[in-house]
Design an enzyme around this catalytic site. Structure first.
Site, PDB file in Angstrom:
ATOM      1  N   ARG A  69       0.826  -1.213   0.000  1.00 33.03           N
ATOM      2  CA  ARG A  69       0.000   0.000   0.000  1.00 33.03           C
ATOM      3  C   ARG A  69       0.859   1.261   0.000  1.00 33.03           C
ATOM      4  O   ARG A  69       0.447   2.279  -0.568  1.00 33.03           O
ATOM      5  CB  ARG A  69      -0.947  -0.008   1.192  1.00 33.03           C
ATOM      6  N   LYS A  77     -13.833 -12.830   6.397  1.00 29.47           N
ATOM      7  CA  LYS A  77     -14.893 -11.863   6.726  1.00 29.47           C
ATOM      8  C   LYS A  77     -16.179 -12.278   6.015  1.00 29.47           C
ATOM      9  O   LYS A  77     -16.626 -11.632   5.066  1.00 29.47           O
ATOM     10  CB  LYS A  77     -14.480 -10.460   6.287  1.00 29.47           C
ATOM     11  N   GLY A 129      -6.885  -6.896   1.135  1.00 29.51           N
ATOM     12  CA  GLY A 129      -5.562  -6.731   1.738  1.00 29.51           C
ATOM     13  C   GLY A 129      -4.823  -8.052   1.899  1.00 29.51           C
ATOM     14  O   GLY A 129      -3.655  -8.172   1.526  1.00 29.51           O
ATOM     15  N   GLY A 171     -12.673  -3.994   0.923  1.00 26.32           N
ATOM     16  CA  GLY A 171     -14.031  -3.563   1.254  1.00 26.32           C
ATOM     17  C   GLY A 171     -14.579  -2.603   0.217  1.00 26.32           C
ATOM     18  O   GLY A 171     -15.730  -2.718  -0.207  1.00 26.32           O
TER      19      GLY A 171
END
Ligand code: ADP
Ligand code: MG
Length: 399
Positions: free
Chosen positions: A35, A200, A356, A380
């Site tokens: 990132r 998730k 990520g 997300g």
């Protein structure tokens, strides 16, 4: 790509850049700097154009107050190495240190402000509190560039409110990411295959709703699998399970069947009796997906499934992959993720890796980033875009 012309000549101007520098850390060591590297082009372009660049970003989830564990100091140092120039660091976000640091910048110099989430106003749901903090942020700059793709789905002060207070533009990273997402949603080349995994589960189930009308095939691995297997009536032992999503999964399975979308679930699973942890030696065992022992939990898709997933990807012209197929951090449970990554590198068309951990996984497993069409920095955010939601941090730039 990143058009700053709406800002006029940026030379000598203080430009606040919202970057996504939320990297994984082991103590003060950055374990994956993807990132930070993705943030460089915009910062460099502005600095080269003579702007005084003020970078604002978050790290982790501090509770709205300073917390040394989440300091951006090591990240600022890494940014300096990648830029090849000194980067000043402010020990607060909008306080005295920030003001002095920004005032001390010469044209073409770069500063990083301390973790924006050390301030309760950043993520506050109270518009007034968030607005007051955005006023302080805006007070540090003459213009705003939004480049933190990983947070554009958040209505937060440094993403959303600050854009309402300053002349604003989209950074290169956000522009690239949005361009790729457009290609995935507007008339994608077919077959269009989506691979979903990770842990998730409830966050990610929502995207399936929209994808059932768009994708041709949906391959499901990772922790998400077990809610589907259970929905089909199989026992899943101690595996990750979202009981309250069983009906949702059943609904997806029947809608997929009606609309001719292939949902591909693993037929075999790698299990162990414990979740892998530091000192314990893993005991991986391959079992059929409909015969997971009661005392075991699924930690990867099995070898037969890995081959089937690779085959289901081989003729794809468009692929979106979000979420590792297993606990790739441990070698014994990384093969499913490796097989999917390998299959993506062979795609004749557009392959996109989002999330990520998925991005970290392909790098950790030794794949070259250039082997993929695009590695997204925002899991997300890309999922919400694919769900068809409006991303506040993008919408605000369009006004
Ligand atoms: P991303 O960041 O790519 O969106 P997630 O954050 O949803 O992905 O999930 C990543 C995590 O999922 C990894 O740390 C991985 O170990 C974990 N994971 C994958 N498969 C399983 C599984 N079967 N059970 C538990 N955790 C899993
Ligand atoms: Mg993750």
């Amino acid at each position: 790509m990143g058009d700053y012309s709406s800002l006029g000549d940026v030379a000598g101007k203080r430009v606040l850049v919202r970057s996504d520098l939320n990297v994984p850390l082991d103590g003060a060591t950055i374990t994956d700097d993807g990132r930070v590297r993705a943030s460089v082009p915009t910062i460099k372009a502005l600095a080269d154009a003579g702007a005084r660049v003020v970078v604002v970003a978050h790290l982790g989830r501090p509770k709205g107050e300073p917390d040394e564990r989440y300091t951006l100091r090591p990240v600022a140092a890494r940014l300096g190495e990648l830029l090849g120039q000194e980067v000043a660091f402010a020990t607060d976000t909008v306080g005295e240190s920030a003001q002095e640091t920004v005032a001390g910048l010469a044209d073409g110099q770069v500063a990083v402000l301390e973790n924006v989430r050390f301030n309760a106003g950043e993520t506050s749901k109270d518009e007034t509190e968030r607005g007051a903090f955005a006023d302080q942020l805006a007070g540090l700059a003459d213009a705003f560039v939004s480049d933190g793709f990983g947070v554009v789905h958040r209505k937060q002060a440094s993403v959303y409110d600050v854009a309402q207070r300053l002349p604003h533009a989209m950074g290169q990273l956000v522009a690239t990411e949005v361009g790729v997402l457009r290609r995935l949603t507007e008339d994608p080349e077919r077959p269009y295959v989506v691979v979903l995994g990770g842990s998730k589960v409830s966050d990610k189930l929502g995207v399936i709703d929209n994808l059932l009308g768009k994708a041709d095939r949906l391959l499901i691995g990772g922790g998400m699998v077990f809610t589907f297997l259970k929905a089909q009536g199989h026992e899943v032992g101690k595996s990750l399970l979202e009981e309250d999503q069983l009906d949702t999964c059943r609904g997806y399975l029947s809608r997929a069947a009606e609309s001719g979308v292939d949902i591909v679930l693993p037929t075999d699973v790698v299990v162990d009796t414990e979740f892998p942890s530091g000192d314990r030696e893993p005991h991986p065992q391959v079992v059929a997906a409909d015969a997971i022992p009661a005392d075991a939990l699924g930690l990867d898709i099995g070898p037969e499934s890995a081959r089937a997933f690779a085959a289901a990807l081989s003729d794809a012209r468009t692929v979106f992959w979000n979420g590792p197929m297993g606990v790739f951090e441990v070698a014994a449970f990384a093969e499913g993720t490796r097989a999917v990554a390998e299959a993506l590198t062979g795609i004749d068309g557009l392959s996109v890796v989002g999330g990520g951990d998925s991005a970290a996984a392909v790098r950790k497993l030794g794949f070259a980033e250039s082997a993929f069409g695009h590695i997204s920095t925002g899991g997300g955010a890309s999922l919400e875009y694919l769900e068809g939601k409006t991303l506040p941090g993008i919408a605000v730039l369009e006004d």
